[in-house]
Design a protein around this motif. Structure first.
Motif, mmCIF file in Angstrom:
data_model
loop_
_atom_site.group_PDB
_atom_site.id
_atom_site.type_symbol
_atom_site.label_atom_id
_atom_site.label_comp_id
_atom_site.label_asym_id
_atom_site.label_seq_id
_atom_site.Cartn_x
_atom_site.Cartn_y
_atom_site.Cartn_z
ATOM 1 N N VAL A 1 0.553 -1.395 -0.050
ATOM 2 C CA VAL A 1 -0.179 0.498 0.646
ATOM 3 C C VAL A 1 1.407 1.196 0.094
ATOM 4 C CG1 VAL A 1 -0.007 -0.190 2.722
ATOM 5 C CG2 VAL A 1 -2.245 0.987 1.130
ATOM 6 N N GLN A 2 0.671 2.100 -0.482
ATOM 7 C CA GLN A 2 1.025 3.692 -0.401
ATOM 8 C C GLN A 2 0.838 4.444 0.796
ATOM 9 O OE1 GLN A 2 -0.751 5.588 -3.504
ATOM 10 N NE2 GLN A 2 1.211 5.289 -5.134
ATOM 11 N N ALA A 3 2.054 5.042 1.075
ATOM 12 C CA ALA A 3 1.699 6.237 2.257
ATOM 13 C C ALA A 3 0.512 6.766 2.138
ATOM 14 C CB ALA A 3 3.304 6.420 3.046
ATOM 15 N N GLY B 1 -2.120 5.356 2.825
ATOM 16 C CA GLY B 1 -3.315 4.037 2.940
ATOM 17 C C GLY B 1 -3.997 3.598 3.984
ATOM 18 N N PRO C 1 5.621 4.731 6.161
ATOM 19 C CA PRO C 1 6.581 3.547 5.134
ATOM 20 C C PRO C 1 7.640 2.851 6.635
ATOM 21 C CG PRO C 1 6.914 5.478 4.385
ATOM 22 C CD PRO C 1 6.231 5.880 4.429
ATOM 23 N N THR D 1 5.939 -1.190 8.338
ATOM 24 C CA THR D 1 6.422 -1.655 6.920
ATOM 25 C C THR D 1 6.747 -2.728 8.149
ATOM 26 O OG1 THR D 1 7.065 -0.598 4.740
ATOM 27 C CG2 THR D 1 7.408 -3.046 5.793
ATOM 28 N N VAL E 1 4.674 -0.792 2.959
ATOM 29 C CA VAL E 1 4.200 0.925 2.761
ATOM 30 C C VAL E 1 5.059 1.134 2.106
ATOM 31 C CG1 VAL E 1 3.064 2.797 4.024
ATOM 32 C CG2 VAL E 1 3.152 0.786 5.030
ATOM 33 N N SER E 2 5.118 1.980 1.038
ATOM 34 C CA SER E 2 5.920 2.178 -0.493
ATOM 35 C C SER E 2 5.954 3.616 0.253
ATOM 36 C CB SER E 2 5.350 2.148 -1.013
ATOM 37 O OG SER E 2 4.433 2.511 -1.822
ATOM 38 N N SER E 3 6.192 4.890 -0.125
ATOM 39 C CA SER E 3 7.057 6.692 0.151
ATOM 40 C C SER E 3 6.805 6.641 -1.291
ATOM 41 C CB SER E 3 8.434 6.713 0.208
ATOM 42 O OG SER E 3 9.437 5.932 -0.138
#
Length: 113
Positions: free
Chosen positions: A12-14, A16, A86, A89, A111-113
């Motif tokens: 999921v993106q930051a 989210g 992030p 994670t 969690v992607s930044s």
């Protein structure tokens, strides 16, 4: 011996959200339950606890963002995670803090930044 199966993780993106589920093989009525997480290179840390009467406690790092809940009829504990960062994670696990059983495989949250 209770068996635990975690699910619901993913990428999921930051900012989210995700909802994790912990299914227990036997009744968990009136037993305190908790979510933990372990990031690479780190020790497993306690994230949130819910008692049998549904009172809750959270690590400072997740207060205001995560919510732990339970559905005893379904033998399931949940972790609603909002505003993910992030640093969230990790592999997330559930267990019973006062009656610890064999750990499940956990569910990966990235969690992607």
């Amino acid at each position: 011996q209770v068996q635990l199966v975690e699910s619901g993780g993913g990428l999921v993106q930051a900012g989210g959200s995700l909802r994790l589920s912990c299914a227990a093989s036997r009744s968990i009525f009136s037993i305190s339950a908790a979510w933990y997480r372990q990031a690479p290179g780190n020790q497993r840390e306690l994230v949130a606890v819910i008692s049998g009467d549904r009172s809750t406690n959270y690590a400072d790092s997740v207060k205001g963002r995560f919510t732990i809940s339970r559905d005893n009829a379904k033998n399931t504990v949940y972790l609603q995670m909002n505003s993910l960062k992030p640093e969230d994670t990790a592999v997330y696990y559930c267990n019973f803090p006062y009656r610890t059983v064999t750990w499940g495989q956990g569910t990966q949250v990235t969690v992607s930044s």
